[in-house]
Design a protein around this motif. Structure first.
Motif, short mmCIF file in Angstrom:
data_model
loop_
_atom_site.label_atom_id
_atom_site.label_comp_id
_atom_site.label_asym_id
_atom_site.label_seq_id
_atom_site.Cartn_x
_atom_site.Cartn_y
_atom_site.Cartn_z
N PRO A 9 0.82 -1.22 0.00
CA PRO A 9 0.00 0.00 0.00
C PRO A 9 0.85 1.27 0.00
CG PRO A 9 -0.06 -1.04 2.16
CD PRO A 9 0.71 -1.96 1.25
N PHE A 10 2.08 1.17 0.46
CA PHE A 10 3.00 2.30 0.47
C PHE A 10 4.42 1.75 0.61
CE2 PHE A 10 2.24 1.35 4.87
CZ PHE A 10 3.49 1.47 5.45
N LEU A 11 5.40 2.60 0.33
CA LEU A 11 6.81 2.23 0.51
C LEU A 11 7.52 3.31 1.31
CD1 LEU A 11 7.89 0.83 -2.97
CD2 LEU A 11 7.42 -0.45 -0.88
N PRO A 12 8.48 2.92 2.12
CA PRO A 12 9.26 3.91 2.85
C PRO A 12 10.26 4.61 1.91
CG PRO A 12 10.09 1.72 3.33
CD PRO A 12 8.87 1.56 2.47
N VAL A 13 10.49 5.87 2.17
CA VAL A 13 11.52 6.63 1.47
C VAL A 13 12.63 6.85 2.47
CG1 VAL A 13 12.07 8.75 0.23
CG2 VAL A 13 9.78 7.73 0.01
N SER A 14 13.85 6.42 2.10
CA SER A 14 14.99 6.44 3.01
C SER A 14 16.13 7.27 2.46
CB SER A 14 15.50 5.02 3.26
OG SER A 14 14.49 4.21 3.79
N SER A 15 17.09 7.52 3.32
CA SER A 15 18.33 8.19 2.96
C SER A 15 19.32 7.13 2.47
CB SER A 15 18.88 8.90 4.20
OG SER A 15 20.24 9.23 4.02
N ARG A 16 20.06 7.42 1.41
CA ARG A 16 21.07 6.46 0.95
C ARG A 16 22.19 6.32 1.97
NH1 ARG A 16 20.56 4.52 -4.19
NH2 ARG A 16 19.25 5.70 -5.60
N ARG A 17 22.53 7.40 2.65
CA ARG A 17 23.59 7.34 3.67
C ARG A 17 23.17 6.54 4.89
NH1 ARG A 17 26.29 13.29 3.98
NH2 ARG A 17 27.59 13.03 2.14
N ARG A 18 21.90 6.69 5.25
CA ARG A 18 21.36 5.98 6.42
C ARG A 18 20.08 5.29 5.98
NH1 ARG A 18 20.97 10.40 10.87
NH2 ARG A 18 20.27 8.64 12.11
N PRO A 19 20.19 4.12 5.32
CA PRO A 19 19.03 3.48 4.71
C PRO A 19 17.91 3.11 5.68
CG PRO A 19 21.01 2.12 4.43
CD PRO A 19 21.42 3.39 5.09
N PHE A 20 18.20 3.01 6.95
CA PHE A 20 17.14 2.67 7.91
C PHE A 20 16.55 3.91 8.57
CE2 PHE A 20 19.59 -1.19 7.42
CZ PHE A 20 18.58 -2.04 7.01
N ARG A 21 16.95 5.09 8.09
CA ARG A 21 16.36 6.35 8.57
C ARG A 21 15.20 6.69 7.65
NH1 ARG A 21 17.60 12.03 7.29
NH2 ARG A 21 16.47 13.22 8.85
N LEU A 22 14.00 6.67 8.18
CA LEU A 22 12.79 6.93 7.40
C LEU A 22 12.65 8.43 7.16
CD1 LEU A 22 10.18 5.75 6.17
CD2 LEU A 22 9.09 6.20 8.37
N ILE A 23 12.57 8.81 5.89
CA ILE A 23 12.34 10.22 5.53
C ILE A 23 10.85 10.45 5.32
CG2 ILE A 23 12.76 11.96 3.75
CD1 ILE A 23 15.48 10.63 3.29
N GLY A 24 10.17 9.46 4.77
CA GLY A 24 8.74 9.58 4.50
C GLY A 24 8.23 8.31 3.87
N THR A 25 7.03 8.39 3.33
CA THR A 25 6.43 7.26 2.62
C THR A 25 5.83 7.76 1.32
OG1 THR A 25 4.29 7.52 3.71
CG2 THR A 25 5.86 6.01 4.74
#
Length: 89
Positions: free
Chosen positions: A33-49
């Protein structure tokens, strides 16, 4: 209740990065239903969806409650319950 981390794993869910295209997002959404948008430097840091509705909105696709009568294929003509009503004018 259980923590979200026990139910959904960021490691198994496809993720997007801010510099990826909306086309890439649509291809990766699949059945999610959605996907997380992450930072390439910190892939487990959620920026948004991002959701399919977000992508539709970005492309200017109007919201729809279902197919219009004109979109019903001819092959459904044998099913009177879904045949488009005649246009009254």
């Amino acid at each position: 209740g259980r923590p979200v981390g026990e139910v959904i794993s960021m490691e198994t869910l496809p993720r997007l990065y801010r510099d990826q295209s909306l086309d890439t997002a649509m291809k990766n959404l699949g059945t999610h239903p959605f996907l997380p948008v992450s930072s390439r430097r910190r892939p487990f840091r959620l920026i948004g969806t991002v959701s399919l509705e977000d992508i539709h909105r970005a492309y200017g696709v109007p919201e729809c409650d279902g197919p219009s009568p004109e979109a019903i294929p001819e092959s459904f003509a044998d099913f009177p319950e879904i045949r488009p009503s005649p246009n009254p004018g």
